[in-house]
Design a protein around this motif. Structure first.
Motif, short mmCIF file in Angstrom:
data_model
loop_
_atom_site.label_atom_id
_atom_site.label_comp_id
_atom_site.label_asym_id
_atom_site.label_seq_id
_atom_site.Cartn_x
_atom_site.Cartn_y
_atom_site.Cartn_z
N GLY A 195 -74.99 17.92 94.88
CA GLY A 195 -74.21 18.71 94.13
C GLY A 195 -75.33 20.12 93.92
O GLY A 195 -76.31 19.69 93.85
N VAL A 196 -73.82 21.27 93.93
CA VAL A 196 -74.12 22.67 93.42
C VAL A 196 -74.31 22.46 91.55
O VAL A 196 -73.12 22.05 91.47
CB VAL A 196 -73.45 23.64 94.03
N THR A 200 -66.03 25.90 97.18
CA THR A 200 -64.10 25.59 97.70
C THR A 200 -63.72 23.96 96.34
O THR A 200 -62.96 23.50 97.00
CB THR A 200 -64.72 25.07 98.75
N CYS A 201 -65.25 24.94 95.72
CA CYS A 201 -64.49 23.00 94.34
C CYS A 201 -63.43 23.56 93.88
O CYS A 201 -63.18 25.00 93.54
CB CYS A 201 -65.55 22.64 93.52
N LEU A 235 -64.64 23.26 87.84
CA LEU A 235 -66.03 23.06 87.99
C LEU A 235 -66.96 24.02 87.23
O LEU A 235 -68.15 23.91 87.48
CB LEU A 235 -65.85 22.55 89.29
N LYS A 290 -53.64 6.98 92.31
CA LYS A 290 -53.15 5.63 93.12
C LYS A 290 -53.96 4.47 93.40
O LYS A 290 -55.04 4.52 92.46
CB LYS A 290 -53.76 6.26 94.79
N TYR A 342 -48.47 5.86 93.90
CA TYR A 342 -48.57 7.01 94.17
C TYR A 342 -48.20 7.99 93.15
O TYR A 342 -46.86 7.86 93.18
CB TYR A 342 -48.57 7.69 95.12
N TRP A 346 -57.31 11.41 89.70
CA TRP A 346 -58.11 12.84 89.88
C TRP A 346 -59.02 13.57 88.73
O TRP A 346 -59.75 14.29 88.78
CB TRP A 346 -57.25 13.51 90.89
N TYR A 394 -65.48 15.43 89.50
CA TYR A 394 -66.07 16.65 90.58
C TYR A 394 -64.38 16.95 90.99
O TYR A 394 -64.01 17.93 92.00
CB TYR A 394 -66.93 15.98 91.65
N ALA A 449 -55.90 16.56 89.81
CA ALA A 449 -55.84 16.45 91.57
C ALA A 449 -55.83 17.89 92.20
O ALA A 449 -56.20 18.20 93.18
CB ALA A 449 -54.09 15.77 91.36
N GLY A 471 -59.69 27.33 99.09
CA GLY A 471 -59.63 25.72 98.89
C GLY A 471 -58.27 25.91 98.39
O GLY A 471 -57.35 27.04 97.72
N TRP A 478 -50.63 21.34 99.44
CA TRP A 478 -50.56 21.09 100.74
C TRP A 478 -52.65 21.85 101.25
O TRP A 478 -52.70 23.07 100.93
CB TRP A 478 -49.83 22.08 101.45
N ALA A 483 -55.34 25.98 101.73
CA ALA A 483 -56.64 25.34 101.67
C ALA A 483 -57.01 25.98 102.92
O ALA A 483 -58.60 27.06 102.67
CB ALA A 483 -57.38 24.33 101.30
C1 LIG Z 1 -53.35 12.83 95.16
C2 LIG Z 1 -53.38 14.21 96.56
C3 LIG Z 1 -52.20 13.79 97.81
C4 LIG Z 1 -52.97 15.00 98.64
N1 LIG Z 1 -51.17 14.86 99.56
C5 LIG Z 1 -51.47 15.45 99.83
C6 LIG Z 1 -50.52 15.80 101.61
O1 LIG Z 1 -49.69 14.30 101.45
N2 LIG Z 1 -50.73 16.81 102.59
C7 LIG Z 1 -51.52 17.62 102.31
O2 LIG Z 1 -51.31 18.72 102.82
N3 LIG Z 1 -52.32 17.99 101.20
C8 LIG Z 1 -51.83 17.19 100.02
N4 LIG Z 1 -53.35 16.97 99.18
C9 LIG Z 1 -54.01 18.57 99.46
C10 LIG Z 1 -54.77 18.69 99.85
O3 LIG Z 1 -55.67 16.83 100.10
C11 LIG Z 1 -56.34 19.70 99.42
O4 LIG Z 1 -55.08 20.31 99.28
C12 LIG Z 1 -56.94 19.39 100.50
O5 LIG Z 1 -57.96 18.17 99.71
C13 LIG Z 1 -57.74 20.54 99.46
O6 LIG Z 1 -59.50 20.93 100.25
P1 LIG Z 1 -60.38 21.78 99.40
O7 LIG Z 1 -61.20 21.87 100.48
O8 LIG Z 1 -59.59 23.15 98.77
O9 LIG Z 1 -61.18 21.04 98.32
P2 LIG Z 1 -61.33 19.15 98.53
O10 LIG Z 1 -61.50 18.94 99.54
O11 LIG Z 1 -60.94 19.20 96.95
O12 LIG Z 1 -62.66 19.59 98.14
C14 LIG Z 1 -63.53 19.71 97.33
C15 LIG Z 1 -65.35 19.69 97.54
O13 LIG Z 1 -66.02 19.79 96.33
C16 LIG Z 1 -66.74 18.61 95.66
N5 LIG Z 1 -67.30 19.20 95.22
C17 LIG Z 1 -67.12 19.25 93.56
N6 LIG Z 1 -68.07 19.68 92.67
C18 LIG Z 1 -68.76 20.32 93.31
C19 LIG Z 1 -70.48 20.38 92.92
N7 LIG Z 1 -71.50 21.36 92.05
N8 LIG Z 1 -71.23 20.67 94.14
C20 LIG Z 1 -70.43 20.23 95.41
N9 LIG Z 1 -69.52 19.90 95.69
C21 LIG Z 1 -69.06 19.44 94.34
C22 LIG Z 1 -65.59 18.05 95.87
O14 LIG Z 1 -66.21 16.30 95.38
C23 LIG Z 1 -64.62 17.45 97.00
O15 LIG Z 1 -65.41 16.81 97.67
C24 LIG Z 1 -52.81 16.57 98.24
C25 LIG Z 1 -53.76 16.08 97.23
C26 LIG Z 1 -54.27 14.80 96.27
C27 LIG Z 1 -55.09 15.20 95.28
#
Ligand SMILES: Cc1cc2nc3c(=O)[nH]c(=O)nc-3n(C[C@H](O)[C@H](O)[C@H](O)COP(=O)(O)OP(=O)(O)OC[C@H]3O[C@@H](n4cnc5c(N)ncnc54)[C@H](O)[C@@H]3O)c2cc1C
Length: 261
Positions: free
Chosen positions: A1-2, A31-32, A36, A66, A117, A164, A169, A173, A208, A217, A221
């Motif tokens: 991680g960063v 993108t976190c 954070l 969940k 859920y 979540w 991290y 959620a 993100g 959704w 992102a």
């Molecule tokens: C419970 C739940 C249900 C969902 N249901 C749906 C759905 O039905 N349909 C839909 O379209 N979307 C859904 N979503 C939304 C979708 O999952 C998100 O929009 C998408 O995953 C966001 O992508 P992202 O790349 O922005 O962030 P994320 O996928 O959250 O990725 C961010 C990443 O950063 C990492 N990170 C954190 N800190 C650090 C660090 N210091 N260094 C390095 N990495 C780090 C995290 O571990 C994570 O892996 C849902 C989300 C949740 C939580």
């Protein structure tokens, strides 16, 4: 991680990882979840304006949990002789499980049930409990809906559960903006347009779920990532073909409007 992001003496951005290695980059895309940036990652304060810091800090996240169990087979497809219907189906309820989802992988093969859920208050009911207790709570609620179905007898293996908001991290959620948060969303969403920023605040980009106007959704992102990629390409001196403008070229015209301060 960063673990740290700072401005290096050479003007580039210095990114440090968990193992202590620091590398310099002309641009950084974060993108976190934004919280954070003040908890897991030591971000040099001068990289963002105070107004943007306020938006990042006031971002509000929803809780969600969940709980999954593996079962011996998709027994829910057994036809109930009394009703002629499946024994059990996807179940939405006001009881604490809220949503129960059934995943089969073919007849007579191991399958998975998402027992619950849940969001917000219902996720908080699960938060302090162990996986086993969460399963017991969910089974007790489902037993009131399906008094004749013995779900427990089908469970194989250990349950898997996630809250979540309890994950260091994530800390939540997904964004759930409150009334009055439009201006914060607008600041975060529009941050990829960096031509007007002081040099000290350029080169770090955000994308993100929580930067988007449609959190929870994945589409939002992806959209914000495309914006950030445009911002980075622009910063590095690239440009879009004149007949296929990118999000930055169209932003003044169709981007979310800025409210008066
Ligand atoms: C419970 C739940 C249900 C969902 N249901 C749906 C759905 O039905 N349909 C839909 O379209 N979307 C859904 N979503 C939304 C979708 O999952 C998100 O929009 C998408 O995953 C966001 O992508 P992202 O790349 O922005 O962030 P994320 O996928 O959250 O990725 C961010 C990443 O950063 C990492 N990170 C954190 N800190 C650090 C660090 N210091 N260094 C390095 N990495 C780090 C995290 O571990 C994570 O892996 C849902 C989300 C949740 C939580």
């Amino acid at each position: 991680g960063v673990t740290a992001i700072a401005r290096a003496a050479d003007g580039r951005l210095a990114v440090t990882d968990t193992w202590g290695a620091t590398r310099h980059f002309p641009a950084v895309l974060v993108t976190c979840q934004s919280w954070l940036l003040t908890t897991q990652i030591a971000v040099e304060e001068s990289l963002f304006s105070q107004k943007l810091w306020m938006a990042l800090d006031r971002t509000r996240y929803m809780q969600s949990s969940k709980t999954f169990v593996m079962v011996d087979r998709p027994f829910w497809k057994d036809v109930d002789p009394a009703t002629g219907r499946d024994t059990m189906s996807m179940t939405l309820t006001d009881r604490l499980t809220r949503g129960t989802y059934l995943f089969d992988n073919g007849p007579d093969r191991p399958a998975v049930i998402c027992l619950s859920y849940a969001w917000m208050s219902d996720a908080l009911k699960m938060l302090p409990h162990s996986p086993e207790k969460r399963v017991q709570l969910a089974l007790a609620a489902l037993n009131k809906i399906y008094p004749d179905v013995d779900i427990a007898s089908h469970i194989v293996g250990d349950p898997i559960t996630i809250s979540w908001e309890a994950d260091p991290y994530f800390l939540g959620a997904f964004k759930g903006a409150l009334p009055g948060h439009y201006r914060y969303n607008q600041r975060m969403y529009g941050h990829f347009m960096q031509d007007g920023l002081p040099a000290a605040e350029r080169g770090i980009f955000l994308a993100g779920d929580d930067v988007s106007f449609t959190p929870a959704w994945v589409e939002g992102a992806v959209q914000t990532s495309l914006n950030a990629v445009w911002g980075i390409v622009h910063q590095l001196g690239g440009q879009c073909p004149a007949d296929n403008p990118g999000p930055g070229e169209r932003f003044p015209e169709i981007g979310p409007i800025a409210l008066p301060e």
